[in-house]
Scaffold this motif. Structure first.
Motif, PDB file in Angstrom:
ATOM      1  N   GLN A  12       0.574  -0.763   0.015  1.00 49.18           N
ATOM      2  CA  GLN A  12       0.206   0.003   0.346  1.00 49.18           C
ATOM      3  C   GLN A  12       0.427   1.241  -0.249  1.00 49.18           C
ATOM      4  OE1 GLN A  12      -3.079  -0.268   0.052  1.00 49.18           O
ATOM      5  NE2 GLN A  12      -2.962  -2.755  -0.778  1.00 49.18           N
ATOM      6  N   LYS A  27       0.481   4.203  -2.614  1.00 51.80           N
ATOM      7  CA  LYS A  27      -0.618   4.091  -3.088  1.00 51.80           C
ATOM      8  C   LYS A  27      -1.540   4.837  -3.689  1.00 51.80           C
ATOM      9  CE  LYS A  27      -1.574  -0.718  -3.927  1.00 51.80           C
ATOM     10  NZ  LYS A  27      -1.769  -1.483  -5.464  1.00 51.80           N
ATOM     11  N   ASP A  36       5.254   8.599  -3.596  1.00 53.24           N
ATOM     12  CA  ASP A  36       5.703   8.261  -4.918  1.00 53.24           C
ATOM     13  C   ASP A  36       6.856   8.380  -5.167  1.00 53.24           C
ATOM     14  OD1 ASP A  36       5.367  10.172  -5.574  1.00 53.24           O
ATOM     15  OD2 ASP A  36       3.888   9.746  -6.716  1.00 53.24           O
TER      16      ASP A  36
END
Length: 109
Positions: free
Chosen positions: A50, A53, A58
């Motif tokens: 997760q 996500k 990121d």
């Protein structure tokens, strides 16, 4: 397979590294009664999957279960042979669990 669980389609989670093989032996110790290392790894894999996500973290490299597997492989050369010989199954379990959980702080829900 006794040492394999599959998650999210074809992704299988196994206890394949030497540190995990030693750590799994600690399941038989009374102090760790009921502990199931494969179940823990499966849960960790789901949680780590997760990370990133929703765009948070990121920009970081992948911190999924493949990252954990690579760190566990690194223990083979990080821990000297002389030290490995005196480590107990419980020692291995604590190190493996530390590797499993070290990135949990990156999980933002």
């Amino acid at each position: 397979m006794a040492n394999c669980l599959c998650i999210e389609g074809n992704m299988s989670i196994e206890l394949t590294t030497t540190p995990e093989q030693y750590a799994q032996k600690a399941e038989k110790l009374a102090a760790f009664g009921g502990l199931n290392l494969l179940h823990i790894k499966r849960s960790v894999a789901l949680l780590l999957g997760q990370i990133g996500k929703e765009g948070i973290f990121d920009q970081y490299t992948k911190h999924d279960i493949s990252h954990i597997d690579e760190m566990l492989k690194n223990l083979d050369w990080i821990i000297p042979e002389q030290t490995k010989k005196v480590m107990s199954d419980a020692d291995w379990l604590m190190i493996v669990l530390a590797v499993y959980f070290h990135d949990m702080g990156m999980l933002v829900t």
